[in-house]
Design an enzyme around this catalytic site. Structure first.
Site, PDB file in Angstrom:
ATOM      1  CD  GLN A   1       3.105   5.970   2.720  1.00 16.43           C
ATOM      2  OE1 GLN A   1       2.161   5.416   2.171  1.00 16.43           O
ATOM      3  NE2 GLN A   1       4.078   5.289   3.294  1.00 16.43           N
TER       4      GLN A   1
ATOM      5  N   GLY B   1       0.847  -1.189   0.000  1.00 17.94           N
ATOM      6  CA  GLY B   1       0.000   0.000   0.000  1.00 17.94           C
ATOM      7  C   GLY B   1       0.883   1.240   0.000  1.00 17.94           C
TER       8      GLY B   1
ATOM      9  CG  HIS C   1      -0.906   1.284   7.183  1.00 23.82           C
ATOM     10  ND1 HIS C   1      -0.003   0.756   8.077  1.00 23.82           N
ATOM     11  CD2 HIS C   1      -0.196   2.153   6.414  1.00 23.82           C
ATOM     12  CE1 HIS C   1       1.187   1.296   7.861  1.00 23.82           C
ATOM     13  NE2 HIS C   1       1.105   2.138   6.854  1.00 23.82           N
ATOM     14  CD  GLU C   2      -1.629   2.599   2.554  1.00 22.36           C
ATOM     15  OE1 GLU C   2      -1.203   3.750   2.375  1.00 22.36           O
ATOM     16  OE2 GLU C   2      -0.895   1.645   2.896  1.00 22.36           O
TER      17      GLU C   2
ATOM     18  CB  CYS D   1       4.896   2.366   7.631  1.00 20.69           C
ATOM     19  SG  CYS D   1       4.422   3.803   6.664  1.00 20.69           S
ATOM     20  CG  LEU D   2       6.794   1.238   1.719  1.00 19.09           C
ATOM     21  CD1 LEU D   2       6.388   1.526   0.283  1.00 19.09           C
ATOM     22  CD2 LEU D   2       7.917   0.229   1.763  1.00 19.09           C
TER      23      LEU D   2
ATOM     24  CG  HIS E   1      -0.004   6.777   5.321  1.00 15.07           C
ATOM     25  ND1 HIS E   1       1.087   7.294   5.959  1.00 15.07           N
ATOM     26  CD2 HIS E   1       0.261   5.458   5.120  1.00 15.07           C
ATOM     27  CE1 HIS E   1       1.989   6.325   6.149  1.00 15.07           C
ATOM     28  NE2 HIS E   1       1.503   5.206   5.646  1.00 15.07           N
TER      29      HIS E   1
END
Ligand code: ZN
Length: 165
Positions: A51, A46, A133-134, A91-92, A137
């Site tokens: 991000q 994702g 999670h997204e 998480c990236l 963000h």
């Protein structure tokens, strides 16, 4: 298509609530393609526009990792459903931190596709977790914010200064 630079904590772009997508332009569609390419380049499942430093309510997910099963969602609204679940998340944008996060077990997501057409998704399991999670963000929230205080303290002791904000 291009692989975009992923913002890392404590970058301020990760902490701002994103603006809704108002016009579904070629630029927005290009951004969605770049998000997908960037997500795959980093072996993620994702990725949200903030991000990569873009102030838009737009994200891509593909928990299955199967090509052709990507979901691209704009302007999402999340309705938590029944049950609780937890998973060790990463998480990236938060390198080297993995932690178990408790979330709603089922969710309903309402948003639009890249043409502005409404989409509704009922999700459970990994998809439900990734969607939460997204959406976090897009609201300027990271998964580490959802950890208990003692866990955040521990991460800070280990040198992840960015977890306490
Ligand atoms: Zn993330």
């Amino acid at each position: 298509m291009s692989v975009l630079e992923v913002r890392l904590v404590p970058h301020g772009d990760l902490r701002r609530p994103a603006r809704p997508v108002e016009a579904f332009t070629d630029e927005v569609r290009q951004l969605a393609r770049d998000l997908l390419e960037t997500m795959y380049a980093h072996d993620g499942i994702g990725l949200a526009a903030p991000q990569v430093g873009r102030d838009l309510q737009l994200f891509v997910v593909n928990p299955s990792r199967d090509e052709g099963r990507e979901l691209v969602i704009a302007n999402p609204r999340l309705i938590p459903g029944q049950g609780r679940t937890s998973l060790v998340e990463g998480c990236l944008s938060v390198p080297s931190v993995w932690a178990r996060v408790r979330r709603a077990g089922r969710v309903e997501l309402q948003g639009t596709d890249l043409t502005g057409r409404p989409v509704g998704i009922q999700a459970e399991g990994l998809l439900a977790i990734v969607l939460q999670h997204e959406v976090d963000h897009l609201e300027g929230r990271l998964f580490i914010d959802r950890l208990p205080w003692w866990r955040r303290q521990y991460l800070r002791m280990k040198g992840t200064r960015t977890v306490c904000v």
